[in-house]
Design an enzyme around this catalytic site. Structure first.
Site: not given
Length: 487
Positions: A82-83, A156, A238, A286, A300, A326
């Site tokens: 788990r590390h 404007h 850390q 289109s 985009r 930390r």
């Protein structure tokens, strides 16, 4: 097992970002960078007197690039431990058994994780800055080419005193120069975390070197040099301060806003048919309306720019949420926003490059739109000309006002062309200046110093060329072709 089309894939990898940027943030590059950091640490410790065999260093050097099997081993180890960092320590140790006992000596997980993040952020900016410089150069060429072409300006959202097509492009360039400066500053301000230990005190390294403070400081400097950083953080906890993330993402965010700003202008100009982004011969605007030429690149760009601009909040809130030396609530989100911000910036630069390489200008449309508004704008010049002939300013103003209101009613109420100048020609009051009307209505007399401003701004000794000086090689390599959009 699910097929390649049965799992979600980020659009950044499938549609938008470049192969080189995707590679930079790949598991291979990240894991290889971790191994390099362990090698640099071991080499530096050995140089400063720690007992390590040459074979150990040689084995580490020989296995910096991971194989598929190495990733499988690391995955099994991570599931068990788990590390992720310790999983890779064990996987590296299997590749380099002579070094298994000294890999990660004195270090904490942040040594590899944080320093690798700093390396990747730096390298991403090193990729992006030349691309931005190329875009600026292309827009600069465009601005110079159209420096003299009068067009309506807008304030404007309403027609205002004309400037030129080149001047508008110069305004885009000015903001992109700010982005170039911001990204350069963010890149140069990145400090290497270096070798600091569990809470930044370097206590573990002081123990390794038997209380020799000078060697601990030298170790820090040696590793930073091997990683290519001139500056190593002089004090840290850390982790390196997440304020660095804030500074980098703020620069990215500002660039994202610029992209939205430029994209919005191009979309508006396309809607009035003055300027269009490149449109390929086989491109479909289109699915239903075959005649359409939608500004999909600019749309985009606005969309991805919006996503990039919003990411800065993730970095800001993550920094603010850190406790004391930390907390780990920064880990998962940083796995997202560090690569995503760079990939979004890269995607935007591909679009910007493509657009700036092929902007299409329609001078006839621009001239027609200008002519429809110019009579109203010319009224002040006509008044000045009448006064010069001895006519009362107040009388001239009143005559112009009456005719202008009548012409405006025709334009707005009947949808006809502006007939103000025809009304003036038919009114004997204006006889003293009739012969001058053609000159008074010349669009070039309304743009002020716009052409000269563009020349000074984009010229050989101007601010654009000075800012682009460090990127001459990248600009030369780019040629004139625009970046290819992936989809």
């Amino acid at each position: 097992m699910a097929g390649i089309h049965e799992k979600w894939e980020s659009p950044l990898s499938g549609r938008y970002a470049s192969p080189e940027m995707l590679n930079l943030f790949s598991p291979q590059v990240r894991s290889t960078t971790w191994r390099k950091l362990w090698l640099w640490l071991a080499e530096s410790e050995k140089e400063l007197g720690i007992d390590m065999s040459d074979e150990a260093i040689a084995q580490m050097k020989a296995h910096l690039t991971l194989t598929d099997e190495d990733f499988k081993v690391a995955a099994v180890e991570e599931k068990k431990r788990r590390h992720d960092v310790m999983a890779h320590v064990h996987a590296f140790g299997q590749n380099a058994p002579a070094a298994a006992g000294i890999i990660h000596l004195g270090a904490t997980s942040a040594y590899v994780a944080d320093n690798a993040d700093l390396i990747l952020m730096r390298d991403a900016l090193d990729m992006l800055l030349p691309k931005l410089a190329v875009v600026i150069k292309k827009l600069s060429i465009f601005a110079h080419e159209y420096k003299d072409l009068p067009c309506l300006a807008y304030t404007h959202g309403q027609a205002a005193q004309p400037h030129t097509v080149g001047k508008r492009a110069a305004l885009w360039i000015k903001d992109l120069l700010r982005d170039l400066r911001n990204l350069e500053r963010a890149r140069n301000d990145i400090e290497f975390r270096g070798v600091k230990g569990t809470t930044g005190t370097q206590a573990s390294f002081l123990a390794i070197f038997h209380g020799d403070h000078a060697k601990v400081e030298t170790l820090d400097e040696l590793v930073a040099q091997k990683a290519g950083f001139p500056n190593v953080c002089d004090i840290s906890s850390q982790t390196y301060s997440r304020k660095i993330d804030v500074d980098v993402l703020n620069a990215y965010s500002s660039f994202g806003a610029t992209c939205q700003r430029i994209g919005g202008d191009i979309r508006h100009l396309a809607s009035i048919k003055e300027i269009e982004e490149p449109f390929e011969s086989s491109q479909i605007g289109s699915s239903a309306m075959a005649y359409k030429r939608n500004p999909m690149r600019s749309e985009r760009m606005c969309s991805l720019g919006r996503a990039l601009s919003n990411l800065s909040q993730d970095a800001t809130q993550t920094y603010a949420a850190q406790w004391f030396e930390r907390t780990l609530d920064d880990s998962s989100i940083r796995r997202l926003y560090i690569p995503t911000s760079a990939l979004l910036s890269d995607s935007l630069l591909i679009i910007l490059d493509n657009i700036s390489s092929g902007l299409v200008v329609y001078p006839a449309v621009i001239a027609r739109r200008l002519a429809s508004e110019l009579p109203f704008m010319a009224t002040e010049n006509i008044i000045f000309a009448l006064v010069a002939k001895g006519v009362s300013r107040q009388d001239a103003h009143e005559k112009i006002r009456v005719h202008s209101q009548a012409a405006s009613a025709v334009v707005k109420g009947e949808g006809k062309d502006n007939d103000l100048i025809d009304r003036i020609r038919e009114d004997r009051f204006f006889a003293p200046v009739i012969a001058e009307l053609e000159v008074l209505l010349d669009p070039r007399t309304f743009v002020g110093r716009a052409p000269e401003q563009v020349v000074k701004f984009t010229g050989a000794d101007g601010p654009v060329e000075k800012a682009l000086a460090p990127y001459k090689e990248a600009i030369a390599k780019s040629g004139g072709a625009g970046a290819e959009l992936h989809v």
